[in-house]
Motif scaffolding. Structure first.
Motif, PDB file in Angstrom:
ATOM      1  N   GLN A 174       0.825  -1.205   0.000  1.00  0.00           N
ATOM      2  CA  GLN A 174       0.000   0.000   0.000  1.00  0.00           C
ATOM      3  C   GLN A 174       0.859   1.255   0.000  1.00  0.00           C
ATOM      4  N   SER A 175       1.942   1.251   0.764  1.00  0.00           N
ATOM      5  CA  SER A 175       2.835   2.411   0.794  1.00  0.00           C
ATOM      6  C   SER A 175       3.593   2.569  -0.521  1.00  0.00           C
ATOM      7  N   GLU A 176       3.971   1.454  -1.141  1.00  0.00           N
ATOM      8  CA  GLU A 176       4.671   1.512  -2.417  1.00  0.00           C
ATOM      9  C   GLU A 176       3.757   2.030  -3.530  1.00  0.00           C
ATOM     10  N   TRP A 177       2.499   1.665  -3.483  1.00  0.00           N
ATOM     11  CA  TRP A 177       1.542   2.034  -4.532  1.00  0.00           C
ATOM     12  C   TRP A 177       0.683   3.224  -4.139  1.00  0.00           C
ATOM     13  N   TYR A 178       1.089   3.965  -3.140  1.00  0.00           N
ATOM     14  CA  TYR A 178       0.250   5.020  -2.565  1.00  0.00           C
ATOM     15  C   TYR A 178      -0.105   6.104  -3.576  1.00  0.00           C
ATOM     16  N   LEU A 179       0.774   6.354  -4.526  1.00  0.00           N
ATOM     17  CA  LEU A 179       0.558   7.432  -5.502  1.00  0.00           C
ATOM     18  C   LEU A 179       0.096   6.912  -6.862  1.00  0.00           C
ATOM     19  N   SER A 180      -0.242   5.658  -6.947  1.00  0.00           N
ATOM     20  CA  SER A 180      -0.580   5.065  -8.241  1.00  0.00           C
ATOM     21  C   SER A 180      -1.795   5.730  -8.878  1.00  0.00           C
ATOM     22  N   ASN A 181      -2.817   6.057  -8.087  1.00  0.00           N
ATOM     23  CA  ASN A 181      -4.002   6.703  -8.650  1.00  0.00           C
ATOM     24  C   ASN A 181      -3.682   8.084  -9.210  1.00  0.00           C
ATOM     25  N   VAL A 182      -2.820   8.817  -8.520  1.00  0.00           N
ATOM     26  CA  VAL A 182      -2.429  10.140  -9.004  1.00  0.00           C
ATOM     27  C   VAL A 182      -1.652  10.011 -10.313  1.00  0.00           C
ATOM     28  N   VAL A 183      -0.788   9.016 -10.390  1.00  0.00           N
ATOM     29  CA  VAL A 183      -0.015   8.781 -11.609  1.00  0.00           C
ATOM     30  C   VAL A 183      -0.947   8.496 -12.784  1.00  0.00           C
ATOM     31  N   VAL A 184      -1.982   7.715 -12.545  1.00  0.00           N
ATOM     32  CA  VAL A 184      -2.941   7.386 -13.610  1.00  0.00           C
ATOM     33  C   VAL A 184      -3.596   8.654 -14.148  1.00  0.00           C
ATOM     34  N   VAL A 185      -4.052   9.528 -13.251  1.00  0.00           N
ATOM     35  CA  VAL A 185      -4.786  10.720 -13.657  1.00  0.00           C
ATOM     36  C   VAL A 185      -3.869  11.762 -14.288  1.00  0.00           C
ATOM     37  N   VAL A 186      -2.732  12.020 -13.654  1.00  0.00           N
ATOM     38  CA  VAL A 186      -1.853  13.111 -14.084  1.00  0.00           C
ATOM     39  C   VAL A 186      -0.981  12.716 -15.264  1.00  0.00           C
ATOM     40  N   GLU A 187      -0.472  11.483 -15.258  1.00  0.00           N
ATOM     41  CA  GLU A 187       0.481  11.063 -16.284  1.00  0.00           C
ATOM     42  C   GLU A 187      -0.116  10.105 -17.304  1.00  0.00           C
ATOM     43  N   SER A 188      -1.404   9.845 -17.221  1.00  0.00           N
ATOM     44  CA  SER A 188      -2.115   9.007 -18.206  1.00  0.00           C
ATOM     45  C   SER A 188      -1.472   7.635 -18.378  1.00  0.00           C
ATOM     46  N   ARG A 189      -1.165   6.989 -17.270  1.00  0.00           N
ATOM     47  CA  ARG A 189      -0.661   5.610 -17.298  1.00  0.00           C
ATOM     48  C   ARG A 189      -1.723   4.694 -16.708  1.00  0.00           C
ATOM     49  N   TRP A 190      -1.544   3.390 -16.921  1.00  0.00           N
ATOM     50  CA  TRP A 190      -2.488   2.453 -16.336  1.00  0.00           C
ATOM     51  C   TRP A 190      -1.838   1.078 -16.237  1.00  0.00           C
ATOM     52  N   GLY A 191      -2.480   0.185 -15.468  1.00  0.00           N
ATOM     53  CA  GLY A 191      -1.964  -1.173 -15.302  1.00  0.00           C
ATOM     54  C   GLY A 191      -0.805  -1.239 -14.328  1.00  0.00           C
ATOM     55  N   PHE A 192       0.268  -1.936 -14.728  1.00  0.00           N
ATOM     56  CA  PHE A 192       1.436  -2.086 -13.870  1.00  0.00           C
ATOM     57  C   PHE A 192       2.288  -0.822 -13.830  1.00  0.00           C
ATOM     58  N   SER A 193       2.240  -0.024 -14.864  1.00  0.00           N
ATOM     59  CA  SER A 193       3.097   1.152 -14.961  1.00  0.00           C
ATOM     60  C   SER A 193       2.913   2.131 -13.796  1.00  0.00           C
ATOM     61  N   PRO A 194       1.667   2.479 -13.403  1.00  0.00           N
ATOM     62  CA  PRO A 194       1.519   3.386 -12.262  1.00  0.00           C
ATOM     63  C   PRO A 194       2.070   2.819 -10.959  1.00  0.00           C
ATOM     64  N   LEU A 195       2.022   1.493 -10.808  1.00  0.00           N
ATOM     65  CA  LEU A 195       2.542   0.874  -9.596  1.00  0.00           C
ATOM     66  C   LEU A 195       4.055   1.028  -9.512  1.00  0.00           C
ATOM     67  N   LYS A 196       4.733   0.799 -10.625  1.00  0.00           N
ATOM     68  CA  LYS A 196       6.185   0.961 -10.673  1.00  0.00           C
ATOM     69  C   LYS A 196       6.565   2.426 -10.516  1.00  0.00           C
ATOM     70  N   ARG A 197       5.814   3.293 -11.143  1.00  0.00           N
ATOM     71  CA  ARG A 197       6.075   4.726 -11.058  1.00  0.00           C
ATOM     72  C   ARG A 197       5.913   5.228  -9.626  1.00  0.00           C
ATOM     73  N   SER A 198       4.857   4.783  -8.955  1.00  0.00           N
ATOM     74  CA  SER A 198       4.615   5.176  -7.576  1.00  0.00           C
ATOM     75  C   SER A 198       5.727   4.682  -6.653  1.00  0.00           C
ATOM     76  N   SER A 199       6.162   3.441  -6.871  1.00  0.00           N
ATOM     77  CA  SER A 199       7.251   2.883  -6.056  1.00  0.00           C
ATOM     78  C   SER A 199       8.521   3.708  -6.181  1.00  0.00           C
ATOM     79  N   TYR A 200       8.766   4.231  -7.379  1.00  0.00           N
ATOM     80  CA  TYR A 200       9.946   5.082  -7.597  1.00  0.00           C
ATOM     81  C   TYR A 200       9.789   6.433  -6.907  1.00  0.00           C
ATOM     82  N   LEU A 201       8.598   7.026  -7.018  1.00  0.00           N
ATOM     83  CA  LEU A 201       8.387   8.374  -6.500  1.00  0.00           C
ATOM     84  C   LEU A 201       8.437   8.440  -4.979  1.00  0.00           C
ATOM     85  N   VAL A 202       7.989   7.386  -4.295  1.00  0.00           N
ATOM     86  CA  VAL A 202       7.921   7.444  -2.834  1.00  0.00           C
ATOM     87  C   VAL A 202       9.255   7.165  -2.157  1.00  0.00           C
ATOM     88  N   LYS A 203      10.280   6.838  -2.935  1.00  0.00           N
ATOM     89  CA  LYS A 203      11.593   6.607  -2.349  1.00  0.00           C
ATOM     90  C   LYS A 203      12.092   7.881  -1.670  1.00  0.00           C
TER      91      LYS A 203
END
Length: 301
Positions: A174-203
């Motif tokens: 949950q903490s790794e994917w915490y920003l996944s929804n924001v990534v979907v809306v702002v960066e127009s990604r979906w599926g596994f990509s927002p999860l990986k993106r969120s994991s990178y951003l929360v570091k």
């Protein structure tokens, strides 16, 4: 140069500034998408007869499988499940879009927020399905492990240990994917990509993420439990005639609605700070509205 690490208090403060600066806009979105879900958490329990099952999700499943020969009774939980999944997606898309633009001092229009739902609904749904599948597989694996140790000498100890490990893994995800929804809306990604993106951003911001996860999660769970217990103790529909129950229903629903609004908007503000922390600046300065409608400039570099 990267920006300074934001604090949990700073995130809440900036979120408050944005919401207050566009109060009527966020009020409209809240009434349209968040309030109905919050209110339904109370009234749906009153529409169902079993008093021994307190969670509205459990009640939905109970009536779905136990009333297959009664179409109206089966249809109600199905409609409710669709409702509690679709409306939060709409609120996430519209409020995230509005908060992101409000942070940078851009115009926040109601029509544009509605359009963001059309472009983000199915990507958000697809990402949610991916998350649920991953978590479901993990839970299935842990449940299988529990069954293996069930007949051992110290079965209770191992079951508790596995349960604690499962909770830890789920909280970590949950903490790794915490920003996944924001990534979907702002960066127009979906599926596994927002999860990986969120994991990178929360570091580097795990402490802030964990604080927000615990803070908002605690109040959502607490208020949901209070809503369920209110109906159970009130005796169903008849209990709603009591003014105490009506008053508590208004209080619980209002608090749950506000917490949900701040959770979605706060995630967006955190997303912007996470991008700045990783050197991804959208500009040298970002503007934050304040309550007197002046726009101070905050240096993020």
């Amino acid at each position: 140069m990267s920006a300074a690490v934001p604090t949990f208090r700073q995130i809440l403060s900036e979120t408050t500034l944005i919401i207050n600066a566009h109060s009527r806009h966020f009020l409209a979105l809240t009434i349209l998408f968040i309030l109905p879900v919050s209110f339904s958490a109370v009234i749906f329990s009153s529409l169902l007869h079993p008093t021994s099952i307190h969670s509205h999700y459990q009640k939905s499943l109970y009536f779905f499988f136990s009333a297959s020969d009664n179409t109206p009774q089966t249809l109600l939980p199905i409609i409710y499940i669709l409702f509690v999944y679709s409306f939060p997606i709409c609120s996430t898309a519209s409020i995230t879009y509005s908060t992101f633009h409000g942070f940078y001092g851009k115009p926040v229009e109601f029509i544009d927020s509605m359009k963001s739902i059309l472009s983000s609904f199915f990507p958000l749904l697809a990402t949610l399905v991916v998350m649920q599948i991953i978590m479901g597989l993990i839970m299935f694996a842990f449940m299988g492990l529990m069954l293996l140790v069930h007949h051992s000498v110290n079965s209770l100890f191992f079951v508790l240990l596995i349960a604690i490990l499962l909770a830890g893994v789920l909280i970590y995800l949950q903490s790794e994917w915490y920003l996944s929804n924001v990534v979907v809306v702002v960066e127009s990604r979906w599926g596994f990509s927002p999860l990986k993106r969120s994991s990178y951003l929360v570091k580097g911001l795990k402490r802030v993420v964990f604080s927000m996860l615990i803070f908002f999660g605690f109040f959502v769970v607490l208020l949901s439990m209070l809503c369920s217990s209110l109906v159970a103790n009130g005796g169903g529909i008849e209990g709603w005639l009591s003014w105490e129950v009506v008053l508590l229903t208004i209080v619980y629903t209002g608090c749950l609605t506000i917490v949900s609004l701040y959770s979605i908007a706060g995630n967006t503000v955190l997303f912007i700070h996470c991008k700045a922390m990783h050197g991804e600046f959208d500009g040298e300065y970002v503007s934050l509205p304040c309550e007197d409608e002046k726009v101070p400039y905050v240096n993020v570099v």
